[in-house]
Scaffold this motif. Sequence first.
Motif, mmCIF file in Angstrom:
data_model
loop_
_atom_site.group_PDB
_atom_site.id
_atom_site.type_symbol
_atom_site.label_atom_id
_atom_site.label_comp_id
_atom_site.label_asym_id
_atom_site.label_seq_id
_atom_site.Cartn_x
_atom_site.Cartn_y
_atom_site.Cartn_z
ATOM 1 N N TRP A 258 -0.592 4.072 -13.622
ATOM 2 C CA TRP A 258 0.172 4.401 -14.821
ATOM 3 C C TRP A 258 0.152 3.224 -15.792
ATOM 4 N N HIS A 259 0.429 2.060 -15.240
ATOM 5 C CA HIS A 259 0.549 0.855 -16.051
ATOM 6 C C HIS A 259 -0.735 0.586 -16.831
ATOM 7 N N HIS A 260 -1.854 0.634 -16.149
ATOM 8 C CA HIS A 260 -3.140 0.358 -16.792
ATOM 9 C C HIS A 260 -3.427 1.398 -17.883
ATOM 10 N N ARG A 261 -3.156 2.659 -17.602
ATOM 11 C CA ARG A 261 -3.428 3.714 -18.577
ATOM 12 C C ARG A 261 -2.529 3.580 -19.800
ATOM 13 N N ILE A 262 -1.256 3.269 -19.582
ATOM 14 C CA ILE A 262 -0.321 3.128 -20.698
ATOM 15 C C ILE A 262 -0.665 1.916 -21.546
ATOM 16 N N LEU A 263 -0.997 0.807 -20.900
ATOM 17 C CA LEU A 263 -1.394 -0.399 -21.643
ATOM 18 C C LEU A 263 -2.632 -0.125 -22.486
ATOM 19 N N ILE B 202 10.357 1.172 -19.189
ATOM 20 C CA ILE B 202 11.678 0.590 -19.465
ATOM 21 C C ILE B 202 12.110 -0.313 -18.312
ATOM 22 N N LEU B 203 11.944 0.167 -17.072
ATOM 23 C CA LEU B 203 12.311 -0.634 -15.905
ATOM 24 C C LEU B 203 11.483 -1.922 -15.837
ATOM 25 N N ARG B 204 10.197 -1.773 -16.139
ATOM 26 C CA ARG B 204 9.270 -2.907 -15.988
ATOM 27 C C ARG B 204 9.454 -3.947 -17.077
ATOM 28 N N TYR B 205 9.648 -3.500 -18.334
ATOM 29 C CA TYR B 205 9.656 -4.444 -19.456
ATOM 30 C C TYR B 205 11.043 -4.739 -20.006
ATOM 31 N N ARG B 206 11.905 -3.745 -20.065
ATOM 32 C CA ARG B 206 13.253 -4.034 -20.548
ATOM 33 C C ARG B 206 14.107 -4.653 -19.459
ATOM 34 N N ASP B 207 14.044 -4.033 -18.251
ATOM 35 C CA ASP B 207 14.893 -4.500 -17.156
ATOM 36 C C ASP B 207 14.218 -5.543 -16.282
ATOM 37 N N LYS B 208 12.922 -5.809 -16.522
ATOM 38 C CA LYS B 208 12.172 -6.844 -15.808
ATOM 39 C C LYS B 208 12.140 -6.609 -14.296
ATOM 40 N N LYS B 209 12.032 -5.360 -13.881
ATOM 41 C CA LYS B 209 11.938 -5.036 -12.460
ATOM 42 C C LYS B 209 10.499 -5.215 -11.982
ATOM 43 N N SER B 210 10.347 -5.570 -10.728
ATOM 44 C CA SER B 210 9.012 -5.675 -10.146
ATOM 45 C C SER B 210 8.421 -4.280 -9.963
ATOM 46 N N VAL B 211 7.110 -4.223 -9.787
ATOM 47 C CA VAL B 211 6.468 -2.931 -9.567
ATOM 48 C C VAL B 211 7.009 -2.295 -8.292
ATOM 49 N N GLU B 212 7.245 -3.117 -7.286
ATOM 50 C CA GLU B 212 7.775 -2.612 -6.018
ATOM 51 C C GLU B 212 9.160 -1.988 -6.208
ATOM 52 N N ALA B 213 10.000 -2.653 -7.002
ATOM 53 C CA ALA B 213 11.339 -2.116 -7.270
ATOM 54 C C ALA B 213 11.254 -0.816 -8.073
ATOM 55 N N CYS B 214 10.322 -0.776 -9.022
ATOM 56 C CA CYS B 214 10.120 0.438 -9.805
ATOM 57 C C CYS B 214 9.663 1.588 -8.915
#
Length: 237
Positions: free
Chosen positions: A107-112, A81-93
């Motif tokens: 996490w990102h690679h596994r979820i994708l 949600i932070l990464r795609y809805r809120d457009k936060k950077s990985v660092e901010a997440c």
Amino acid sequence: MHKDHPELRLSVAIQALNQRYHETPELRHILQSDWSSFNDLSYANDNVKCFAIKLMKTRLLKVQVDAVLSTLPEKERRFIILRYRDKKSVEACAIRLERSVSQLNKWHHRILTKIAEFILFELKEDDVFQRLKIINMLEILASVIAFYETIDPTYRVVDKAAQNALRYRYDKYRQLLTAINECCRQREMEIKAKVVATKVENPGISQQEIAERCYLNAGTVSRCLRNFTQDMYPYLE
């Protein structure tokens, strides 16, 4: 094509997530379209059928993405949600979730990967004990197959080979679910069935926890799970 190009598979998942959280005016129009406006699609012209298929695929994509996200732990869902809805950077997440950047990248690679597999109607070795996911996959496949058969029984705009491939997957996954259910029904009579049933009922449980619940050693649990997974290979990709 997708199997031979892993980066393309991940791109499909990224596009699906972006579409899920950020609707364009065209996408909003498609999502808001009313099925009743199509009347009997089996008698519609090819242009109407093509639009109906586009509408179905667009709505389906949202269902598929949500089906995967619903199986994730809370913090992983929050990351998406932070990464795609809120457009936060990985660092901010990473700061917000109190996790390292490297962990979030994993996490990102596994979820994708999971999203790409669901979009492409694929079940893998890790899904053997995910009964709910298999049921969801079967329901979606059944809906898509029925939709295509209803609007285009003579295959004017629907690809017949692709439709046959969907039927093939449905049959295989139905056999997979039957095999899992049959094994679980034997839990009081066979050690392997008891281990498998425990894993199916608690997909996130560790082998050590299964061993403790079933009063077995970890080696026996590992062997039972491995043997059952191998037995299910004929029903997977």
